[in-house]
Design a protein around this motif. Sequence first.
Motif: not given
Length: 443
Positions: A364-381
Amino acid sequence: MKRLILLATTAVVLASGANAAERTKFEFWYGLTGDLGEVVAKHCQLFNQSQDKYEAVCTGQGGYDKAEQNTIAAYRSKQHPTIVQIYDAGTVNFMLSGAIYPATKFAKDYKLDIDWKAYFPGIANYYATSTGEMWSFPYNSSTAVFYWNKEAFAKIGKTEAPKTWAEFGEDLKAMKAAGVPCGFAFDFDSWMDLEQFSATNSIPLATLDNGYGGLGAELAFNKTAFVGHMKDFKSWLDAGYAKIQTKQMGKDVVQAFADGTCAATITSIANHGTVHNTQAKDLKWDVAMMPVIDAAKRTNSMVGGASLWVMEGKSPAEYEAAAAFLKYVTAPDTGEKYIAENTGYIPVTTKGYELLKSEGFYKDPKRVNRDIAIASLTASDVTPLSRGIRLGNFTSVRAELRSELEAAFTGQKDMQTAIDAVVERGNQILRRYEQTYKGVALP
């Protein structure tokens, strides 16, 4: 005939009232306000409509701080709710309160089938004990991300967000030269300025692994790269690259970004939907992970938001009702999906995330890249320094930091002097807290 119809109607009403009265009720207090508070209230309504055996009586407390304070006061008078929504900073206070029915034990006692391993580590670790047991149920989770105006950055030939703070500093200088009036909107928020900065760069905020090692922890951020980081912010402010934006000044950082006043800001992913709903026409923007000192050494960002705590001292019937509610509001379909669709918060488990992806949520155009937050929370152990913060009365420490940063950024104090003052008074807060729980070990 009219009398018979009236009697029949009355009987239906009485029967309906009887059915409502037969429902097992329990109280749920929540801290979210405004539009987000309405989302929680609707979640309660949906649960009540989904079955006819239990009824959640849900009451907003007017803010996270008030939800914590009101619950503590209510517990002392035995008028407390069965479930309460408590924000991240209140975690240690509730762990040591003696008023909590730990989530893992509650789930076992009331046969809740919870896959604890499905929670993202960056979320689970914040709310877990030293042995990995979850004492609350993650509900609305977020983290901080970098919001950037694509057109403003295009003026300096950039098509990607900056990955390091040094790069961002150069971008701000270039944007100023290119005629961008404000490159960065910031305020005095501890969660963004101190806590997320320290976590993503694996820098200690306090000794004893940010308090996880015991109540004897002391604040240490006056001797870390945080001081230089804030000095950089001050230099950007003085050079006209950045602006302080607070509600007290008429516009907060979210508004300043959404209306195009400033080209970038750092705020919660929970504001993603707000920016879309309030943005200036044709504003082209995106989100990225926060800049770090060294992109090759990035560690995971810290979770924000709140979790649901079950309180001690209620009847088995109320706990059965509470268990049904928790099952509903934490399930991937009726819980995580609902929260994600109606707020900017992220799913808290891999199951919830996979469900949303399979349904095209992030396309959805309004939600694109919202999951960057998950990438940030899982950027490392998760590391001992990116796990979270376990410091008593940390809300008071946050207030001290806000006050002193405001003094430093408005020229009333030198930055080092201001941050030293925060640490000195903050450690006094921690020592008083330690004395209150003398002899008590963190779970």
